[in-house]
Design a protein around this motif. Sequence first.
Motif, PDB file in Angstrom:
ATOM      1  N   PRO A 354       0.798  -1.143   0.205  1.00  0.00           N
ATOM      2  CA  PRO A 354      -0.088  -0.019   0.005  1.00  0.00           C
ATOM      3  C   PRO A 354       0.939   1.428  -0.018  1.00  0.00           C
ATOM      4  N   GLY A 355       0.184   2.242  -0.704  1.00  0.00           N
ATOM      5  CA  GLY A 355       1.043   3.439  -0.810  1.00  0.00           C
ATOM      6  C   GLY A 355       1.550   4.324   0.555  1.00  0.00           C
ATOM      7  N   ASP A 356       0.792   3.984   1.482  1.00  0.00           N
ATOM      8  CA  ASP A 356       1.341   4.646   2.442  1.00  0.00           C
ATOM      9  C   ASP A 356       2.593   4.357   3.300  1.00  0.00           C
ATOM     10  N   LEU A 357       3.118   3.276   2.988  1.00  0.00           N
ATOM     11  CA  LEU A 357       4.346   2.471   3.280  1.00  0.00           C
ATOM     12  C   LEU A 357       5.470   3.432   2.600  1.00  0.00           C
ATOM     13  N   PHE A 358       5.183   4.134   1.500  1.00  0.00           N
ATOM     14  CA  PHE A 358       6.122   4.999   1.054  1.00  0.00           C
ATOM     15  C   PHE A 358       6.096   6.524   1.307  1.00  0.00           C
ATOM     16  N   SER A 359       5.117   6.643   2.028  1.00  0.00           N
ATOM     17  CA  SER A 359       5.069   8.169   2.401  1.00  0.00           C
ATOM     18  C   SER A 359       6.029   8.558   3.600  1.00  0.00           C
ATOM     19  N   PRO A 360       6.705   9.510   3.418  1.00  0.00           N
ATOM     20  CA  PRO A 360       7.652  10.143   4.635  1.00  0.00           C
ATOM     21  C   PRO A 360       6.981  10.170   6.025  1.00  0.00           C
ATOM     22  N   ASN A 361       5.733  10.617   5.910  1.00  0.00           N
ATOM     23  CA  ASN A 361       5.087  10.942   7.221  1.00  0.00           C
ATOM     24  C   ASN A 361       4.048   9.930   7.453  1.00  0.00           C
ATOM     25  N   SER A 362       4.089   8.692   6.586  1.00  0.00           N
ATOM     26  CA  SER A 362       2.889   7.885   6.637  1.00  0.00           C
ATOM     27  C   SER A 362       1.644   8.258   6.726  1.00  0.00           C
ATOM     28  N   ASP A 363       1.476   9.573   6.088  1.00  0.00           N
ATOM     29  CA  ASP A 363       0.075  10.109   6.326  1.00  0.00           C
ATOM     30  C   ASP A 363      -0.919  10.565   4.902  1.00  0.00           C
ATOM     31  N   SER A 364      -0.068   9.910   3.931  1.00  0.00           N
ATOM     32  CA  SER A 364      -1.002   9.630   2.550  1.00  0.00           C
ATOM     33  C   SER A 364      -0.529   8.685   1.921  1.00  0.00           C
ATOM     34  N   GLY A 365      -1.104   8.248   0.792  1.00  0.00           N
ATOM     35  CA  GLY A 365      -1.182   7.280  -0.098  1.00  0.00           C
ATOM     36  C   GLY A 365      -1.939   5.935   0.224  1.00  0.00           C
ATOM     37  N   LYS A 366      -2.786   5.883   1.076  1.00  0.00           N
ATOM     38  CA  LYS A 366      -3.535   4.809   1.510  1.00  0.00           C
ATOM     39  C   LYS A 366      -4.423   4.296   0.460  1.00  0.00           C
ATOM     40  N   ASN A 367      -4.478   5.197  -0.572  1.00  0.00           N
ATOM     41  CA  ASN A 367      -5.547   4.942  -1.692  1.00  0.00           C
ATOM     42  C   ASN A 367      -4.644   4.669  -2.787  1.00  0.00           C
ATOM     43  N   CYS A 368      -3.334   4.177  -2.871  1.00  0.00           N
ATOM     44  CA  CYS A 368      -2.476   4.017  -3.516  1.00  0.00           C
ATOM     45  C   CYS A 368      -1.938   2.730  -3.467  1.00  0.00           C
ATOM     46  N   ALA A 369      -1.301   2.060  -4.612  1.00  0.00           N
ATOM     47  CA  ALA A 369      -0.555   0.645  -4.267  1.00  0.00           C
ATOM     48  C   ALA A 369       0.723   0.918  -5.241  1.00  0.00           C
ATOM     49  N   ARG A 370       1.891   0.060  -4.767  1.00  0.00           N
ATOM     50  CA  ARG A 370       3.035  -0.188  -5.695  1.00  0.00           C
ATOM     51  C   ARG A 370       2.742  -1.582  -6.029  1.00  0.00           C
ATOM     52  N   LEU A 371       2.828  -1.627  -7.356  1.00  0.00           N
ATOM     53  CA  LEU A 371       2.880  -3.160  -7.912  1.00  0.00           C
ATOM     54  C   LEU A 371       4.060  -3.127  -8.534  1.00  0.00           C
ATOM     55  N   CYS A 372       4.712  -4.429  -8.065  1.00  0.00           N
ATOM     56  CA  CYS A 372       6.030  -4.574  -8.848  1.00  0.00           C
ATOM     57  C   CYS A 372       5.613  -5.779  -9.815  1.00  0.00           C
ATOM     58  N   PHE A 373       6.285  -5.658 -11.055  1.00  0.00           N
ATOM     59  CA  PHE A 373       5.988  -6.706 -12.131  1.00  0.00           C
ATOM     60  C   PHE A 373       7.325  -7.372 -12.606  1.00  0.00           C
ATOM     61  N   GLY A 374       8.409  -7.315 -11.664  1.00  0.00           N
ATOM     62  CA  GLY A 374       9.416  -8.238 -11.758  1.00  0.00           C
ATOM     63  C   GLY A 374       9.547  -9.729 -11.614  1.00  0.00           C
ATOM     64  N   TYR A 375       8.843 -10.305 -10.784  1.00  0.00           N
ATOM     65  CA  TYR A 375       8.794 -11.344 -10.124  1.00  0.00           C
ATOM     66  C   TYR A 375       7.953 -12.486 -11.317  1.00  0.00           C
ATOM     67  N   ASN A 376       6.853 -12.482 -11.198  1.00  0.00           N
ATOM     68  CA  ASN A 376       6.093 -13.205 -11.830  1.00  0.00           C
ATOM     69  C   ASN A 376       6.090 -13.395 -13.524  1.00  0.00           C
ATOM     70  N   THR A 377       5.344 -14.535 -13.908  1.00  0.00           N
ATOM     71  CA  THR A 377       5.603 -14.459 -15.289  1.00  0.00           C
ATOM     72  C   THR A 377       4.468 -13.633 -15.925  1.00  0.00           C
ATOM     73  N   PRO A 378       4.357 -13.279 -17.295  1.00  0.00           N
ATOM     74  CA  PRO A 378       3.225 -12.386 -17.624  1.00  0.00           C
ATOM     75  C   PRO A 378       1.868 -12.874 -17.339  1.00  0.00           C
ATOM     76  N   GLU A 379       1.977 -14.322 -17.596  1.00  0.00           N
ATOM     77  CA  GLU A 379       0.553 -15.025 -17.519  1.00  0.00           C
ATOM     78  C   GLU A 379       0.065 -14.934 -15.922  1.00  0.00           C
ATOM     79  N   GLU A 380       1.256 -14.948 -14.898  1.00  0.00           N
ATOM     80  CA  GLU A 380       0.701 -14.777 -13.503  1.00  0.00           C
ATOM     81  C   GLU A 380       0.224 -13.535 -13.341  1.00  0.00           C
ATOM     82  N   ILE A 381       1.149 -12.460 -13.854  1.00  0.00           N
ATOM     83  CA  ILE A 381       0.661 -11.018 -13.630  1.00  0.00           C
ATOM     84  C   ILE A 381      -0.806 -10.898 -14.135  1.00  0.00           C
TER      85      ILE A 381
END
Length: 398
Positions: A354-381
């Motif tokens: 969730p985005g708030d993990l990347f917020s310097p003061n943990s006070d914003s970004g709950k409505n956001c998400a970081r999705l990493c596309f490195g690990y799974n196969t395209p089909e799994e993604i």
Amino acid sequence: MPSSKKFSFDSLYAKSTPKGKSGNPPIRGKYDFAVAYPDPNSLPIKELIESLTSGLEEEGRNLAIYPHPQGYEPLREFIATKVFNDRNIKTNHENIILGNGSGEHLYMIAEALLNPGDIVLTEEFVYSGTLAILRRFQAKIIPVKCDEQGMIPEELEKSINKFHQKNKPKFIYTIPTFQNPLGTVTSRKRRIKFLEISKKFNIPILEDDCYADLNFSKTSEPAIYSLDTTESVIYIGSFSKIIAPGMRLGYIIAQSDFINRINAIKSGGGVNEFAAIAIHRYSIKYLKEHIESTNKILTRKRDAMLAALGENFGSKAEWSKPNGGLYIWLKMNTKIDLSSLREESLKSEVGFQPGDLFSPNSDSGKNCARLCFGYNTPEEIYEGIKKLAIILEKNQIL
Ligand SMILES: Cc1ncc(COP(=O)(O)O)c(C=O)c1O
């Protein structure tokens, strides 16, 4: 008989020691969009074995002595050549220190520069590992507003002006190329502007460039370090994203005085020479080609994630379309709390941050998400994003 009552360290910890944290690795889903792992199938195992074998045959006996405090010299020479060819950075092996991943350098830089309460300016959402280190040194972290080109120079200057008189910021931390988590790339013009601001206020820049090689396009923006004429930029890079995080090898490049101070902080008898020898032999022979093939694989994965988001999230969310790096930044209506769905999502085997993990003061970004596309196969993604959409639908978010 001595008492068997368990000894307590509670009253002994240094004041600055953070509260306890389990050392267990995080729970991972089958669809692991949470952490920045590379593609496990394209790790160059065979080539690494060959590189290690030839390296050990040639100079394995040197493992009997402690390594150079700045790390294996031939690898530092290779890095100097690589950053010159790829990033137009003019340096030499004496201005490079190897470390146990670039995370170790972030820690050492923070230790070298920060007193409690010192200000560090950074992007409004930023790599959580850096945030943890800055918090460890009790920095006051000031988020600077960003747009699709990363940190906005006018906003940076505004923030500096606000604090300059009372508590002049110590440094500016930026990931200008394929930013984690936003995926943005800062234009050359802005990079120059950052340097002008740095010069005007006499505040150094810490440039974290660990995603620069994961570039899916034919164009690139210059490293801030390469545009600097005053040696005010500290540059860090890593082999984690281009070979594997398990190799634990990163590097710092900086002016000699700063390198000497970092040398004074670094302890532990140098850097793992075993890994450095393997990386050195591997890099000379295979790295360029490996980066090219990694980028082709990552492009397909990014495309799979973008297609799946388009089909499953439609107009209910916005997301970045990065030309490199490992992440897509998903943004939903500000009333939506994606962080509360993290556990439920993991039960369905879909991991995200969730985005708030990347917020310097943990006070914003709950409505956001970081999705990493490195690990799974395209089909799994594709499957995983569909599953994530189903979870959001069940919670009446989609
Ligand atoms: C921006 C950034 N810097 C530094 C690191 C640390 O990488 P490592 O310590 O593996 O080199 C990461 C890891 O994800 C990162 O995203």
